[in-house]
Scaffold this motif. Structure first.
Motif, mmCIF file in Angstrom:
data_model
loop_
_atom_site.group_PDB
_atom_site.id
_atom_site.type_symbol
_atom_site.label_atom_id
_atom_site.label_comp_id
_atom_site.label_asym_id
_atom_site.label_seq_id
_atom_site.Cartn_x
_atom_site.Cartn_y
_atom_site.Cartn_z
ATOM 1 N N CYS A 299 0.834 -1.206 0.000
ATOM 2 C CA CYS A 299 0.000 0.000 0.000
ATOM 3 C C CYS A 299 0.869 1.256 0.000
ATOM 4 O O CYS A 299 1.751 1.423 0.830
ATOM 5 C CB CYS A 299 -0.922 -0.006 1.221
ATOM 6 S SG CYS A 299 -1.835 1.525 1.426
ATOM 7 N N CYS B 191 -2.095 6.027 -1.067
ATOM 8 C CA CYS B 191 -2.680 7.034 -1.965
ATOM 9 C C CYS B 191 -4.131 7.380 -1.587
ATOM 10 O O CYS B 191 -4.661 8.402 -1.994
ATOM 11 C CB CYS B 191 -2.631 6.540 -3.403
ATOM 12 S SG CYS B 191 -3.780 5.192 -3.733
ATOM 13 N N GLN B 192 -4.768 6.503 -0.851
ATOM 14 C CA GLN B 192 -6.132 6.702 -0.338
ATOM 15 C C GLN B 192 -7.238 6.701 -1.401
ATOM 16 O O GLN B 192 -8.355 7.157 -1.139
ATOM 17 C CB GLN B 192 -6.222 7.973 0.526
ATOM 18 C CG GLN B 192 -5.251 7.919 1.685
ATOM 19 C CD GLN B 192 -5.471 9.025 2.704
ATOM 20 O OE1 GLN B 192 -6.579 9.465 2.930
ATOM 21 N NE2 GLN B 192 -4.399 9.462 3.336
ATOM 22 N N CYS C 295 -8.751 4.105 -2.403
ATOM 23 C CA CYS C 295 -9.766 3.160 -1.927
ATOM 24 C C CYS C 295 -10.734 3.813 -0.939
ATOM 25 O O CYS C 295 -11.912 3.463 -0.899
ATOM 26 C CB CYS C 295 -9.092 1.945 -1.299
ATOM 27 S SG CYS C 295 -7.900 2.373 -0.028
ATOM 28 N N CYS D 45 -7.538 0.059 -6.644
ATOM 29 C CA CYS D 45 -6.188 0.247 -6.078
ATOM 30 C C CYS D 45 -5.114 0.209 -7.155
ATOM 31 O O CYS D 45 -4.938 -0.798 -7.828
ATOM 32 C CB CYS D 45 -5.911 -0.829 -5.029
ATOM 33 S SG CYS D 45 -4.226 -0.725 -4.392
ATOM 34 N N SER E 56 -1.982 0.027 -6.915
ATOM 35 C CA SER E 56 -0.822 -0.832 -6.681
ATOM 36 C C SER E 56 -1.210 -2.284 -6.428
ATOM 37 O O SER E 56 -0.378 -3.090 -6.049
ATOM 38 C CB SER E 56 0.019 -0.281 -5.527
ATOM 39 O OG SER E 56 -0.782 -0.164 -4.377
HETATM 40 S S1 SF4 Z 1 -5.853 2.391 -3.135
HETATM 41 FE FE1 SF4 Z 1 -4.366 0.782 -2.676
HETATM 42 S S2 SF4 Z 1 -2.419 1.829 -2.481
HETATM 43 FE FE2 SF4 Z 1 -4.001 3.397 -2.346
HETATM 44 S S3 SF4 Z 1 -4.381 3.586 -0.128
HETATM 45 FE FE3 SF4 Z 1 -5.838 2.084 -0.899
HETATM 46 S S4 SF4 Z 1 -4.831 0.113 -0.608
HETATM 47 FE FE4 SF4 Z 1 -3.255 1.673 -0.409
#
Ligand code: SF4
Ligand SMILES: Cc1cc2nc3c(=O)[nH]c(=O)nc-3n(C[C@H](O)[C@H](O)[C@H](O)COP(=O)(O)OP(=O)(O)OC[C@H]3O[C@@H](n4cnc5c(N)ncnc54)[C@H](O)[C@@H]3O)c2cc1C
Ligand code: SF4
Ligand code: SF4
Lengths: 66, 553
Positions: B488, B491-492, B494, B529, B531
């Motif tokens: 993770c 980046c937030q 999600c 997400c 990543s």
């Molecule tokens: S979208 Fe993926 S990388 Fe970004 S905060 Fe959520 S879990 Fe982490």
């Protein structure tokens, strides 16, 4: 030449399109046998990884429906 | 212990057996070679979901010491839970079983029997591959919270609260105004609403928060985490509840100065509610100069065309006001301008008849314009008419309560085309919303009188009483998502995507975390997400790849 039958994978949402496909089944709608259903809990679940792997494995087309 | 998988092919009477070759399926699956160290037990059955079928599965799992199971039958939407419950009676973890749909998506849709048989084998093969990638999951039990949040302290909210509150069930009632009572408190007949409000204030099991709005809510039926905010002091209060009742009522369409209603505050033009207030404060209806009116016009349906629905209550209360006027001033002319009269309840027709025989006039019109106290209209024959009065009373359309959009967003419920809370099903489930455990009652749904509001409140109370029994246990979703911290990036994305508010950000470790008690397992965060650090349990990529691999072989 053999007829081209595209292999299509349908990622269907459990709550709507999968249910609709069930109803289509109950109505005995005809489907080509090269269409394949994969049940997911929401069409938003589909990520690039899933799409690419599906193509890499030999799918000719993908239907994401939800 | 080596893996031993049971594969059970259901005939579904003639439903499946009539359209695919069951014996061929059993034979070919038994001969599959790509599960070298794994033992397969392949059997057919006439009706797997029958009492006998379930017993059969249970005995097969136990006597063969199965570690995994595939049921090739109908849609998992029909019987997944049936077979999960069978697994729960055995040593096998229910999440090491999967269902393959060879009925709706195979036998019933592929007319050629040979082709359908081949397809069924392919689907089952995919299911076997998948089940080996599944993981054991363990259900947790949670005590269901019996308490209820009621939003809005009008008659609908008060009635809900009074009927729900008990020693075992606390009701939290929040009201944005300084006092509970709602629109009925602005009316002319205050006895019943005053009595109800007094009862409410004296009930030790109702906690009332006035000047208060909902700030945040996450969770699901039986387990909502709630934050409310006092709009004056900004003070926040947090508590848990098992259900929510939306009783936010309605507002009235502002007609003053609109296209057809040309008047100002100086004119003797009153809304129904203003007359109700006069009645309640002075026990009489007078003009702004304090004098008695000598001729009254009653304008029905203001804004009905604009909003697109009938407000249901207005004909009734305009008749009621005519009744007051007749008693006060028996000799003055009273004239109603009506487009379509609506008298829904059983008592209203006789009231209308009484007014009519008492000399109240009903002028049916196609259109109507107000200019101060003068009414210009076109009658149903197309003739223009004009009447001068010295007092006008008009009925405005009921519209959704202000703030409904924001509240619906917080509660994750739908609004209908007019902006009222949408019913789960207009006819057969009219007080439920699109979100389990959240109900809407009274005028929050659309035009409703006091009787409707009370009936709806009591219906919601009944539903909550049977669904939210104090001491009851609930089992939250186990097929939830998890974020792999190592991948993770923080980046937030999600957090924005999760509709259920199930993801929070851990500032210290700079990663996002899923709150398992709130997650519904929809997997939307997985797709978002960048990543690839989110796994949706029971629907992981490796599991789905196994199905896909077989599908396109
Ligand atoms: S979208 Fe993926 S990388 Fe970004 S905060 Fe959520 S879990 Fe982490
Ligand atoms: C002029 C007039 C006369 C009427 N006469 C009659 C009659 O004779 N008989 C009859 O049966 N009906 C009559 N009605 C209809 C009656 O007013 C409604 O049926 C009734 O008020 C509906 O009750 P409710 O609780 O759903 O809504 P409301 O009475 O509107 O109550 C809703 C409450 O929720 C609060 N609220 C709104 N949004 C929020 C929020 N976001 N957070 C917290 N609180 C919120 C409001 O402040 C309000 O207190 C009349 C209506 C009018 C306009
Ligand atoms: S389990 Fe499904 S396929 Fe089998 S008998 Fe029952 S309904 Fe038919
Ligand atoms: S799967 Fe993801 S998006 Fe769906 S509820 Fe759980 S955390 Fe939210």
């Amino acid at each position: 030449m053999e007829e081209f039958k595209p292999k299509i994978v349908g990622f269907l949402c459990n709550w709507c399109t999968y249910a609709a496909a069930d109803m289509a089944g109950a109505a005995k709608t005809k489907l080509p046998s090269s269409f394949n259903v994969v049940r997911i809990m929401c069409s938003g679940r589909v990520d690039h990884n899933l799409l690419l792997t599906t193509f890499f494995n030999g799918a000719d087309g993908i239907l994401v429906a939800g | 212990m080596s893996d031993k998988i049971g594969i059970f092919v259901c005939e579904c009477g003639p439903n499946i057996a009539g359209r695919v070759d069951i014996d061929k399926i059993v034979k070919e699956i038994s001969e599959l070679k790509d599960f070298n160290d794994k033992e397969l037990v392949v059997k057919k059955h006439k009706l797997l979901c029958s009492v006998g079928g379930k017993k059969f599965l249970e005995e097969e799992i136990k006597s063969n010491n199965l570690t995994h199971m595939v049921c090739a039958a109908c849609s998992p939407r029909d019987h997944d839970t049936t077979f999960i419950n069978v697994c729960k009676k055995t040593q096998m973890n229910p999440y090491l079983y999967t269902m393959v749909n060879i009925r709706e998506h195979c036998a019933w849709v592929i007319p050629d029997k040979e082709e359908a048989t081949k397809k069924a084998i392919q689907y089952i093969h995919g299911g076997i591959n998948r089940v080996f990638y599944q993981e054991e999951l363990f259900e947790k039990q949670l005590e269901s919270n019996p308490d209820v949040l009621v939003i809005g302290g009008g008659i609908a909210g008060i009635e809900s609260a009074l009927n729900l509150a008990s020693e075992e069930r606390t009701v939290y009632l929040i009201e944005k105004a300084p006092e509970p009572g709602g629109k009925t408190m602005q009316g002319s007949n205050l006895n019943f609403i005053r009595q109800k409000t007094a009862k409410l204030l004296n009930n030790p099991n109702v906690k009332i928060f006035t000047n208060t709005k909902l700030e945040n809510i996450i969770g699901f039926q039986g387990n909502f985490e709630i934050v409310i905010k006092n709009i004056i002091s900004n003070e926040l209060t947090e508590f848990m509840a098992g259900a929510v009742i939306i009783a936010t009522g309605y507002d009235l369409l502002d007609c003053k100065g609109s296209e057809y209603f040309n008047f100002t505050d100086k004119d003797d033009v009153f809304s129904g509610l203003e007359i109700e207030a006069l009645m309640s404060a002075q026990k009489k209806i007078v003009k702004k100069n304090g004098k008695a009116p000598s001729s009254v016009g009653m304008a029905h349906c203001a804004g009905r065309e604009k909003v697109g629905y009938c407000s249901k209550i207005c004909c009734n209360y305009l008749l009621k006001i005519s009744g007051y006027l007749k008693t006060m001033y028996p000799d003055i002319p009273i004239r109603h301008y009506v487009k379509e009269l609506c008298l829904p309840n059983k008592e209203n027709q006789s009231y209308y008849n009484e007014m009519k025989s008492g000399g109240v006039e009903f002028q049916y019109v196609k259109s109507l314009n107000l200019n101060g106290e003068t009414v210009n209209y076109t009658d149903i024959y197309g003739n223009a008419g004009e009447s001068a009065h010295d007092m006008i009373v008009y009925a405005q359309a009921m519209i959704p309560a202000s703030g409904s959009n924001e509240l619906a967003k917080l509660l994750n419920t739908d609004l209908d085309e007019f902006g009222f809370y949408k019913e789960a099903h207009l006819k057969i489930d009219p007080i439920s919303t699109s979100n389990d455990g959240i109900f809407a009652v009274g005028a929050a749904h659309g035009p409703a009188d006091v009787t409707d509001s009370v009936i709806q409140a009591k219906a919601a109370v009944a539903k909550i009483s049977v669904q939210l029994i104090p001491g009851q246990k609930i089992i939250p979703e186990v097929k939830v998502s998890e974020i792999l911290e190592a991948y993770c990036t923080g980046c937030q994305t999600c957090l924005q995507i999760c509709k259920y508010g199930a993801i929070y950000f851990d500032d210290e470790r700079a990663v996002s975390v899923v709150n398992e008690a709130v997650c519904r397992g929809c997997g939307n965060c997985v797709g978002s997400c960048p990543s690839g650090s989110i796994r949706s349990k029971h629907f992981t990529n490796p599991q789905l790849f196994q199905e896909v691999k077989e599908a396109v072989r």
